[in-house]
Write a protein that holds these residues in place. Structure first.
Motif, PDB file in Angstrom:
ATOM      1  N   VAL A 187      34.084 -47.904  15.121  1.00 39.11           N
ATOM      2  CA  VAL A 187      33.121 -48.718  15.877  1.00 39.11           C
ATOM      3  C   VAL A 187      33.008 -48.196  17.311  1.00 39.11           C
ATOM      4  CG1 VAL A 187      32.720 -51.015  16.875  1.00 39.11           C
ATOM      5  CG2 VAL A 187      33.336 -50.795  14.470  1.00 39.11           C
ATOM      6  N   VAL A 188      34.130 -47.884  17.926  1.00 37.27           N
ATOM      7  CA  VAL A 188      34.114 -47.378  19.302  1.00 37.27           C
ATOM      8  C   VAL A 188      33.436 -46.002  19.342  1.00 37.27           C
ATOM      9  CG1 VAL A 188      35.537 -46.723  21.282  1.00 37.27           C
ATOM     10  CG2 VAL A 188      36.146 -48.725  19.937  1.00 37.27           C
ATOM     11  N   ILE A 189      33.711 -45.145  18.346  1.00 36.12           N
ATOM     12  CA  ILE A 189      33.047 -43.838  18.283  1.00 36.12           C
ATOM     13  C   ILE A 189      31.542 -44.026  18.106  1.00 36.12           C
ATOM     14  CG2 ILE A 189      32.759 -41.708  16.961  1.00 36.12           C
ATOM     15  CD1 ILE A 189      35.731 -41.914  16.218  1.00 36.12           C
ATOM     16  N   LEU A 190      31.164 -44.956  17.253  1.00 35.98           N
ATOM     17  CA  LEU A 190      29.738 -45.220  17.026  1.00 35.98           C
ATOM     18  C   LEU A 190      29.056 -45.647  18.327  1.00 35.98           C
ATOM     19  CD1 LEU A 190      27.360 -45.498  15.056  1.00 35.98           C
ATOM     20  CD2 LEU A 190      28.156 -47.801  14.557  1.00 35.98           C
ATOM     21  N   ILE A 191      29.712 -46.487  19.081  1.00 35.53           N
ATOM     22  CA  ILE A 191      29.156 -46.919  20.373  1.00 35.53           C
ATOM     23  C   ILE A 191      29.049 -45.723  21.321  1.00 35.53           C
ATOM     24  CG2 ILE A 191      29.617 -48.305  22.435  1.00 35.53           C
ATOM     25  CD1 ILE A 191      30.902 -50.397  20.473  1.00 35.53           C
ATOM     26  N   ALA A 192      30.107 -44.915  21.396  1.00 39.66           N
ATOM     27  CA  ALA A 192      30.083 -43.733  22.273  1.00 39.66           C
ATOM     28  C   ALA A 192      29.011 -42.744  21.824  1.00 39.66           C
ATOM     29  CB  ALA A 192      31.454 -43.059  22.294  1.00 39.66           C
ATOM     30  N   ALA A 193      28.882 -42.538  20.514  1.00 34.48           N
ATOM     31  CA  ALA A 193      27.869 -41.615  19.995  1.00 34.48           C
ATOM     32  C   ALA A 193      26.468 -42.145  20.275  1.00 34.48           C
ATOM     33  CB  ALA A 193      28.073 -41.396  18.497  1.00 34.48           C
ATOM     34  N   GLY A 194      26.297 -43.461  20.172  1.00 31.32           N
ATOM     35  CA  GLY A 194      24.999 -44.059  20.488  1.00 31.32           C
ATOM     36  C   GLY A 194      24.648 -43.893  21.958  1.00 31.32           C
ATOM     37  N   ILE A 195      25.613 -44.105  22.815  1.00 33.84           N
ATOM     38  CA  ILE A 195      25.383 -43.914  24.252  1.00 33.84           C
ATOM     39  C   ILE A 195      25.070 -42.444  24.532  1.00 33.84           C
ATOM     40  CG2 ILE A 195      26.483 -43.952  26.534  1.00 33.84           C
ATOM     41  CD1 ILE A 195      28.044 -46.445  25.534  1.00 33.84           C
ATOM     42  N   PHE A 196      25.831 -41.535  23.892  1.00 35.03           N
ATOM     43  CA  PHE A 196      25.623 -40.103  24.096  1.00 35.03           C
ATOM     44  C   PHE A 196      24.236 -39.672  23.612  1.00 35.03           C
ATOM     45  CE2 PHE A 196      26.164 -35.592  22.843  1.00 35.03           C
ATOM     46  CZ  PHE A 196      26.448 -35.081  24.099  1.00 35.03           C
ATOM     47  N   TYR A 197      23.742 -40.323  22.564  1.00 36.35           N
ATOM     48  CA  TYR A 197      22.404 -39.979  22.065  1.00 36.35           C
ATOM     49  C   TYR A 197      21.356 -40.183  23.153  1.00 36.35           C
ATOM     50  CZ  TYR A 197      18.100 -40.053  19.402  1.00 36.35           C
ATOM     51  OH  TYR A 197      16.831 -39.789  18.956  1.00 36.35           O
ATOM     52  N   PHE A 198      21.453 -41.297  23.863  1.00 39.07           N
ATOM     53  CA  PHE A 198      20.464 -41.607  24.897  1.00 39.07           C
ATOM     54  C   PHE A 198      20.833 -41.052  26.273  1.00 39.07           C
ATOM     55  CE2 PHE A 198      19.857 -45.000  21.765  1.00 39.07           C
ATOM     56  CZ  PHE A 198      18.512 -44.802  21.493  1.00 39.07           C
ATOM     57  N   TYR A 199      22.101 -40.798  26.481  1.00 40.14           N
ATOM     58  CA  TYR A 199      22.588 -40.390  27.798  1.00 40.14           C
ATOM     59  C   TYR A 199      23.593 -39.250  27.613  1.00 40.14           C
ATOM     60  CZ  TYR A 199      24.116 -41.205  32.632  1.00 40.14           C
ATOM     61  OH  TYR A 199      24.393 -41.072  33.962  1.00 40.14           O
ATOM     62  N   PRO A 200      23.108 -38.041  27.286  1.00 35.31           N
ATOM     63  CA  PRO A 200      24.008 -36.933  26.926  1.00 35.31           C
ATOM     64  C   PRO A 200      24.721 -36.312  28.126  1.00 35.31           C
ATOM     65  CG  PRO A 200      21.741 -36.194  26.866  1.00 35.31           C
ATOM     66  CD  PRO A 200      21.702 -37.672  27.172  1.00 35.31           C
ATOM     67  N   LYS A 201      25.792 -36.930  28.526  1.00 36.58           N
ATOM     68  CA  LYS A 201      26.594 -36.433  29.644  1.00 36.58           C
ATOM     69  C   LYS A 201      27.937 -35.919  29.132  1.00 36.58           C
ATOM     70  CE  LYS A 201      23.618 -37.519  32.773  1.00 36.58           C
ATOM     71  NZ  LYS A 201      22.862 -36.491  33.429  1.00 36.58           N
ATOM     72  N   ARG A 202      28.477 -34.933  29.805  1.00 37.94           N
ATOM     73  CA  ARG A 202      29.721 -34.292  29.405  1.00 37.94           C
ATOM     74  C   ARG A 202      30.857 -35.310  29.262  1.00 37.94           C
ATOM     75  NH1 ARG A 202      31.148 -29.836  28.806  1.00 37.94           N
ATOM     76  NH2 ARG A 202      31.319 -28.043  30.040  1.00 37.94           N
ATOM     77  N   PHE A 203      30.960 -36.243  30.179  1.00 37.43           N
ATOM     78  CA  PHE A 203      32.034 -37.233  30.159  1.00 37.43           C
ATOM     79  C   PHE A 203      31.995 -38.046  28.857  1.00 37.43           C
ATOM     80  CE2 PHE A 203      35.210 -39.928  31.794  1.00 37.43           C
ATOM     81  CZ  PHE A 203      34.852 -41.234  31.532  1.00 37.43           C
ATOM     82  N   ILE A 204      30.824 -38.495  28.466  1.00 37.44           N
ATOM     83  CA  ILE A 204      30.687 -39.291  27.236  1.00 37.44           C
ATOM     84  C   ILE A 204      30.990 -38.419  26.019  1.00 37.44           C
ATOM     85  CG2 ILE A 204      29.114 -40.678  25.832  1.00 37.44           C
ATOM     86  CD1 ILE A 204      27.634 -41.298  28.504  1.00 37.44           C
ATOM     87  N   PHE A 205      30.534 -37.167  26.060  1.00 37.51           N
ATOM     88  CA  PHE A 205      30.799 -36.227  24.975  1.00 37.51           C
ATOM     89  C   PHE A 205      32.305 -36.034  24.794  1.00 37.51           C
ATOM     90  CE2 PHE A 205      31.421 -31.834  23.477  1.00 37.51           C
ATOM     91  CZ  PHE A 205      30.725 -31.902  22.280  1.00 37.51           C
ATOM     92  N   LEU A 206      33.022 -35.859  25.894  1.00 37.55           N
ATOM     93  CA  LEU A 206      34.467 -35.660  25.817  1.00 37.55           C
ATOM     94  C   LEU A 206      35.183 -36.914  25.327  1.00 37.55           C
ATOM     95  CD1 LEU A 206      35.044 -33.517  29.027  1.00 37.55           C
ATOM     96  CD2 LEU A 206      34.989 -32.749  26.639  1.00 37.55           C
TER      97      LEU A 206
END
Length: 168
Positions: free
Chosen positions: A46-65
Motif C-alpha cells: 500500500v505504501v509503495i502504491l502511494i509512492a508510485a502514484g505520487i511518482f507518476y504525477f511528480y517524478p522527483k529523484r527523492f520519491i523514486f529513491l
C-alpha cells in the motif's frame, strides 16, 4: 525507446494495484486467509502504491529513491517469508502454530489475548507462515511474489539506467 517514461511509471502503479487486488480477491473470494507476514507485505505494498502514484504525477529523484527502498523492503520481507515457508529458518512465534504460550501473548492487549486463546481453543489458529496455503501452477505464491519483486526491482534499475527516467 519502447515505452515512454510515463507508461513505465503507470505500469509500476498497476503492478502494485493488481497485486493488492489479487491478494484481497484470494482472501475474500476464495477464502485463502493470509498469515501475519502476508499482511505485513500488504501494508508495504500500500505504501509503495502511494509512492508510485505520487511518482507518476511528480517524478522527483527523492520519491523514486523512496519507492526503490520500499521495494527492497518488500523483497526482504517476501524472501524472509519464503525462508519460513520452506523451513530454512523459523518464523515469528505468532504464525508458527502449535500451542499458545506466554511469549506469543506478550505485547497483546487483553482483548487480543482473549481472541487468540478463543481461536486456539475453537481449533481456528491463525494462518501459519510456515505452511504453503496457496499455489499457482504448483508453485507457492510467496515464491512468485519474491521472484516478481526481484525482477521488478532489476527492471526499474535497468530502465532507469538505459532511459534515464526523469527524476529531477
Amino acid at each position: 525507446m519502447l515505452l515512454s517514461q510515463k507508461t513505465i511509471r503507470l505500469l509500476i502503479v498497476f503492478f502494485f494495484l493488481i497485486s493488492l487486488c489479487f491478494s484481497l480477491g484470494a482472501e475474500y473470494v476464495f477464502n485463502i486467509k493470509p498469515c501475519i507476514l502476508c499482511l505485513y507485505l500488504r501494508y508495504i505494498y500500500v505504501v509503495i502504491l502511494i509512492a508510485a502514484g505520487i511518482f507518476y504525477f511528480y517524478p522527483k529523484r527523492f520519491i523514486f529513491l523512496i519507492k526503490l527502498v520500499l521495494i527492497l523492503a518488500a523483497i526482504s520481507l517476501s524472501a524472509y517469508h519464503l525462508g519460513v515457508e520452506q523451513h530454512w529458518w523459523e518464523g515469528p512465534s505468532v504464525c508458527s502454530g502449535g500451542t499458545v504460550n506466554s511469549t506469543q501473548l506478550q505485547g497483546l492487549t487483553n482483548d487480543e489475548k482473549a481472541q487468540r486463546l478463543l481461536e486456539h481453543f475453537q481449533g481456528k489458529p491463525p494462518t501459519q507462515c510456515n505452511q504453503v496455503n496457496w499455489r499457482i501452477i504448483g508453485v507457492s505464491v510467496t515464491i512468485w511474489n519474491t521472484i516478481l519483486l526481484i525482477f521488478l526491482f532489476i527492471g526499474i534499475g535497468v530502465l532507469w539506467n538505459r532511459q534515464k527516467i526523469s527524476t529531477e
